[in-house]
Enzyme design. Structure first.
Site, PDB file in Angstrom:
ATOM      1  N   GLU A 112      -6.759   7.037   8.190  1.00  0.00           N
ATOM      2  CA  GLU A 112      -7.555   6.075   7.404  1.00  0.00           C
ATOM      3  C   GLU A 112      -8.805   5.636   8.172  1.00  0.00           C
ATOM      4  OE1 GLU A 112      -6.614   6.292   4.533  1.00  0.00           O
ATOM      5  OE2 GLU A 112      -4.525   6.866   4.827  1.00  0.00           O
ATOM      6  N   MET A 161       4.848   7.352  -2.550  1.00  0.00           N
ATOM      7  CA  MET A 161       5.118   8.555  -3.350  1.00  0.00           C
ATOM      8  C   MET A 161       5.593   9.730  -2.512  1.00  0.00           C
ATOM      9  SD  MET A 161       2.544   8.439  -6.535  1.00  0.00           S
ATOM     10  CE  MET A 161       0.991   8.239  -5.700  1.00  0.00           C
ATOM     11  N   LYS A 162       5.159   9.748  -1.252  1.00  0.00           N
ATOM     12  CA  LYS A 162       5.613  10.807  -0.357  1.00  0.00           C
ATOM     13  C   LYS A 162       7.143  10.820  -0.249  1.00  0.00           C
ATOM     14  CE  LYS A 162       4.966  12.486   4.366  1.00  0.00           C
ATOM     15  NZ  LYS A 162       4.365  12.189   5.679  1.00  0.00           N
ATOM     16  N   MET A 209      -4.437   3.566   2.445  1.00  0.00           N
ATOM     17  CA  MET A 209      -5.600   3.675   1.570  1.00  0.00           C
ATOM     18  C   MET A 209      -6.783   3.034   2.288  1.00  0.00           C
ATOM     19  SD  MET A 209      -7.056   4.594  -1.233  1.00  0.00           S
ATOM     20  CE  MET A 209      -8.833   4.356  -1.291  1.00  0.00           C
ATOM     21  N   PRO A 261       2.162   2.667  -3.260  1.00  0.00           N
ATOM     22  CA  PRO A 261       2.510   4.072  -3.511  1.00  0.00           C
ATOM     23  C   PRO A 261       1.993   5.073  -2.480  1.00  0.00           C
ATOM     24  CG  PRO A 261       0.791   3.363  -5.039  1.00  0.00           C
ATOM     25  CD  PRO A 261       1.190   2.157  -4.242  1.00  0.00           C
ATOM     26  N   TYR A 262       1.163   4.645  -1.540  1.00  0.00           N
ATOM     27  CA  TYR A 262       0.607   5.579  -0.548  1.00  0.00           C
ATOM     28  C   TYR A 262       1.042   5.201   0.861  1.00  0.00           C
ATOM     29  CZ  TYR A 262      -2.079   7.416  -4.342  1.00  0.00           C
ATOM     30  OH  TYR A 262      -2.416   8.012  -5.519  1.00  0.00           O
ATOM     31  N   GLY A 263       0.776   6.106   1.792  1.00  0.00           N
ATOM     32  CA  GLY A 263       0.983   5.796   3.195  1.00  0.00           C
ATOM     33  C   GLY A 263      -0.122   4.855   3.643  1.00  0.00           C
ATOM     34  N   CYS A 265      -7.375   1.351  -6.417  1.00  0.00           N
ATOM     35  CA  CYS A 265      -8.400   1.826  -7.360  1.00  0.00           C
ATOM     36  C   CYS A 265      -8.608   3.334  -7.328  1.00  0.00           C
ATOM     37  CB  CYS A 265      -9.723   1.112  -7.108  1.00  0.00           C
ATOM     38  SG  CYS A 265      -9.674  -0.599  -7.679  1.00  0.00           S
ATOM     39  N   GLN A 266      -8.372   3.971  -6.182  1.00  0.00           N
ATOM     40  CA  GLN A 266      -8.558   5.409  -6.138  1.00  0.00           C
ATOM     41  C   GLN A 266      -7.442   6.097  -6.924  1.00  0.00           C
ATOM     42  OE1 GLN A 266      -8.348   7.379  -2.284  1.00  0.00           O
ATOM     43  NE2 GLN A 266      -9.850   8.898  -2.886  1.00  0.00           N
ATOM     44  N   TYR A 283      -5.886  18.365   1.339  1.00  0.00           N
ATOM     45  CA  TYR A 283      -5.754  17.961   2.740  1.00  0.00           C
ATOM     46  C   TYR A 283      -5.618  19.192   3.639  1.00  0.00           C
ATOM     47  CZ  TYR A 283      -4.528  13.265   0.977  1.00  0.00           C
ATOM     48  OH  TYR A 283      -4.539  12.054   0.364  1.00  0.00           O
TER      49      TYR A 283
HETATM   50  N1  BES Z   1      -7.257   8.193   0.169  1.00  0.00           N
HETATM   51  C1  BES Z   1      -5.929   8.581   0.397  1.00  0.00           C
HETATM   52  C2  BES Z   1      -4.977   8.010  -0.604  1.00  0.00           C
HETATM   53  C3  BES Z   1      -5.283   8.377  -2.040  1.00  0.00           C
HETATM   54  C4  BES Z   1      -5.756   9.626  -2.378  1.00  0.00           C
HETATM   55  C5  BES Z   1      -5.080   7.450  -3.016  1.00  0.00           C
HETATM   56  C6  BES Z   1      -6.034   9.921  -3.703  1.00  0.00           C
HETATM   57  C7  BES Z   1      -5.350   7.755  -4.327  1.00  0.00           C
HETATM   58  C8  BES Z   1      -5.836   8.999  -4.670  1.00  0.00           C
HETATM   59  C9  BES Z   1      -5.460   8.219   1.810  1.00  0.00           C
HETATM   60  O1  BES Z   1      -6.457   8.326   2.766  1.00  0.00           O
HETATM   61  C10 BES Z   1      -4.399   9.191   2.215  1.00  0.00           C
HETATM   62  O2  BES Z   1      -4.705  10.339   2.307  1.00  0.00           O
HETATM   63  N2  BES Z   1      -3.176   8.738   2.458  1.00  0.00           N
HETATM   64  C11 BES Z   1      -2.094   9.576   2.911  1.00  0.00           C
HETATM   65  C12 BES Z   1      -1.943   9.414   4.396  1.00  0.00           C
HETATM   66  C13 BES Z   1      -1.986  10.594   5.209  1.00  0.00           C
HETATM   67  C14 BES Z   1      -2.298  11.927   4.747  1.00  0.00           C
HETATM   68  C15 BES Z   1      -1.872  10.418   6.671  1.00  0.00           C
HETATM   69  C16 BES Z   1      -0.809   9.134   2.256  1.00  0.00           C
HETATM   70  O3  BES Z   1      -0.804   8.090   1.610  1.00  0.00           O
HETATM   71  O4  BES Z   1       0.182   9.818   2.367  1.00  0.00           O
HETATM   72 ZN    ZN Z   2      -6.967  10.342   3.120  1.00  0.00          ZN
END
Ligand code: BES
Ligand code: ZN
Length: 652
Positions: free
Chosen positions: A305, A602-603, A279, A275-277, A132-133, A393
């Site tokens: 997290e 996505m990373k 959430m 798509p994320y590391g 959702c984010q 970040y």
């Molecule tokens: N909240 C984020 C993921 C996110 C941000 C989803 C903005 C949608 C919109 C999550 O906490 C995050 O930062 N994930 C990172 C991990 C990390 C920096 C260790 C990621 O997915 O790469």
């Molecule tokens: Zn984060």
């Protein structure tokens, strides 16, 4: 200023509670059901409530029991359709309104990815998960989709597979027989959830699949539990990967902030298209399966997290312009914990790894300097996902580190951190509120020197500055990068050598952990591209060409594709393409005979497609088109926006 990404009238009337009654249908790929809202009127004479929606079908709406005629606005490409719900008579300030909506989702709903059984680990059952984010909750449920509004919820959700939500599972219990002892994939079971802590809409979450649970050890005297969820086939590996660190870090985090408030901290390992590391959904963090490396080297994502439980889920950014308050604070604290639980060198090392990502992203946004800012002035209807990068970040974490040092170090800064969390717990705040409180704290509890230190900061440059660097250089302890740099320098010096197998051995890596290997490969990228023989020797001798660790494999391909015109780049582009879409059989990785998996995080997929596009645009397009549907809708959007010299990879 109102949230620029929401069309709802949340300043006039606010959601306090949701009751969800949903059925998940894996055949039609829809969620169907009823939501009951408790709304609190905050303005005078409020004539309607406006909710955000996107690609939903609304069947009926009742206000305090009476059916009402609603209108669904024209769809805005980013914000979706505003759902206008008129009240029979204007609502007065302080009143509460009960709203009931019957609706269903459609296959266009971005928040949801429905996976075929072939796209899962087990291959036996389909899977559903939400993301959702930042602004996709509106495609899961009509809602005031802004982090400025927090609400509690309860839910009853029925499906033929086990279900998890961002709430406490009331029944059937997690520790009981899977799916309440009924037949998985066949029998409908109703899962009951409760979220008694008010959360913002972006933390709503649901997942359903052939899930199993393993409890994690909890320190004595805690009023929370912790556990790991994953598909049956992965749950033991997941338990092993996370059991050492999760509750240890939760406990450490409580010490520097305040007690954990959500009762349950679970981890859910998702299929590879996530798509994320990670959430930080309330009560259950969703993570990518690429964390399961079997050596616990990627748990920093979990630490990140966990940290959101206070910074983000507790103290929340008011809207997308202040997103850095979530991610910058979380990154800063995550690294502080590394210093506390490991060594100061570990903290410095993470800042070093982060700074490479920061400079890369600042460079990528050269043509979009407004996204180089820490606090972003989004226009109404601008897509926050377009600005998603490491800037909030890393610039954020560096700013906080710089403030910590300017004030005189952790002894002075940590008491403030605790006060910050306690002051704003449960609230949604702006950058200005954060800054005002910082000053107020040191005026009240600090010395005149502290206040002068704050005055000496270049606030404007940090918050609103653009450009390719931080406002001032920030130093880190780089001890842990030393070996990596030495090795990279050796490779650089050997670029004309012909006796590579005398110079380099697999044992060169013996002393390096996975993150140090990442730094080695990143250092190599700062030199001119190596010749092709060197790259293949690097790939085979160190097993980089076959490693199952995606962090390492990504950096190896970046080294190989560094010079887009080179033979090496053309050759390894083919491998990188196969890897990113899961078409390779990973040799030597213990996974022979198994098809690879898509790198949906996505990373990994964005930089690979970006690099592929510069080396062989045809290959990039062909690869993407063939596998497009396997990627998550959010990832698809961003991959399609991979931009080289102003041209979108896929023209819309
Ligand atoms: N909240 C984020 C993921 C996110 C941000 C989803 C903005 C949608 C919109 C999550 O906490 C995050 O930062 N994930 C990172 C991990 C990390 C920096 C260790 C990621 O997915 O790469
Ligand atoms: Zn984060």
């Amino acid at each position: 200023m109102a949230d620029p990404t929401s069309q709802s009238n949340y300043l006039l009337i606010a959601t306090r509670h949701l009751s969800l009654e949903w059925t998940l249908d894996f055949l039609t790929r829809t969620v169907r059901g009823t939501v009951v809202y408790e709304l609190e009127v905050k303005g005078n004479e409020v004539a309607e409530v406006i909710l955000d929606t996107a690609d939903l079908v609304i069947d009926s709406i009742h206000v305090d029991g009476d059916s009402v005629a609603f209108t669904l606005g024209v769809k805005h490409t980013v914000m979706g359709s505003a759902l206008h719900i008129p009240f029979p008579c204007p609502a007065t300030k302080g009143a509460s309104v009960k709203l009931t909506i019957e609706y269903e989702t459609t296959t266009d709903c971005t928040a949801l990815q429905w996976l075929d059984k072939e796209q899962t680990q087990g291959g036996k059952f389909p899977f559903l998960f939400s993301q959702c984010q930042p602004i996709y909750a509106r495609s899961l449920v009509p809602i005031q989709d802004t982090p400025s509004v927090k609400f509690t919820y309860n839910a009853r959700v029925t499906a033929v597979l086990p279900i998890l939500m961002s709430a406490i599972l009331i029944s059937p219990p997690s520790t009981g027989p899977p799916h309440d002892g009924r037949k998985i994939g066949q029998d409908q079971v109703t899962y009951v959830f409760q979220q008694p802590v008010p959360i913002p809409s972006y933390l709503l979450a649901i997942a359903s699949g052939n899930l199993r649970y393993r409890p994690l050890p909890v320190p004595k005297g805690k009023d929370w539990t912790s556990g790991v969820w994953a598909e049956e086939e992965l749950v033991d590996a997941a338990e092993w990967e996370f059991k050492e660190d999760t509750t240890k870090f939760l406990e450490a985090e409580e010490k520097i902030t305040m007690p954990y408030r959500f009762g349950v901290y679970d981890l859910l390992v998702l299929p590879p298209s996530f798509p994320y590391g990670g959430m930080e959904n309330a009560c259950v963090t969703f993570v990518t399966p690429t964390l399961l490396t079997g050596d616990r080297t990627l748990v920093d994502v979990v630490v990140h997290e966990i940290t959101h439980s206070w910074f983000g889920n507790g103290v929340t950014h008011a809207d997308a312009c202040h997103f850095w308050l979530n991610e910058g604070w979380t990154t800063y604290i995550e690294r502080l914990l590394q210093e506390i639980l490991q060594t100061p060198a570990h903290r410095g090392f993470s800042f070093l790894i982060g700074s490479k990502m920061l400079y890369d992203d600042l460079k990528l946004y050269e043509s979009r300097p407004s996204y180089q800012r820490l606090q972003i002035a989004f226009e109404y209807g601008e897509n926050p996902d377009d600005a998603y990068s490491s800037v909030p970040y890393e610039k954020g974490a560096n700013f906080l580190l710089h403030i910590e040092r300017t004030l005189g170090g952790l002894d002075v800064f940590l008491p403030y951190v605790k006060n910050y969390v306690q002051t704003f717990m449960g609230k949604s705040i702006t950058t200005q509120q954060w800054k005002d409180h910082l000053y107020a704290y040191y005026r009240e509890h600090g010395t005149r020197d502290n206040v002068e230190a704050l005055d000496s900061l270049n606030w404007d440059a940090w918050l609103h500055g653009e450009g390719l660097t931080l406002p001032i250089p920030v130093d880190y302890d780089v001890t842990l990068a030393h070996q990596s740099n030495l090795l990279a320098d050796r490779w650089d010096k050997a670029r004309t050598a012909t006796n590579l197998h005398e110079l380099f051995k697999a044992s060169d890596l013996q002393e390096l952990n996975a993150n140090q290997i990442v730094v080695f490969l990143e250092r190599l990228q700062s030199y001119p591209a190596l010749p092709k023989v060197h790259i293949s020797f690097l790939g085979s001798t160190y097993s980089f060409a076959t490693t199952p660790n995606a962090e390492i494999r990504l950096r190896f391909y970046q080294v190989a594709l560094l010079d887009p015109q080179s033979d090496a780049a053309r050759q390894y582009a083919v491998d990188a393409a196969a890897w990113v879409v899961g078409e390779e059989t990973p040799k030597g990785s213990g996974e022979e005979g198994r098809k690879g998996v898509i790198k949906g995080r996505m990373k990994f997929c964005r930089p690979i497609f970006r690099a592929l596009y510069t080396v062989d645009a045809e290959l990039a397009l062909r690869t993407y088109r063939r596998h497009k549907l396997a990627f998550h809708p959010i990832a698809r959007n961003l991959i399609e926006k991979v931009r080289i010299g102003g041209a979108f990879m896929i023209r819309r």
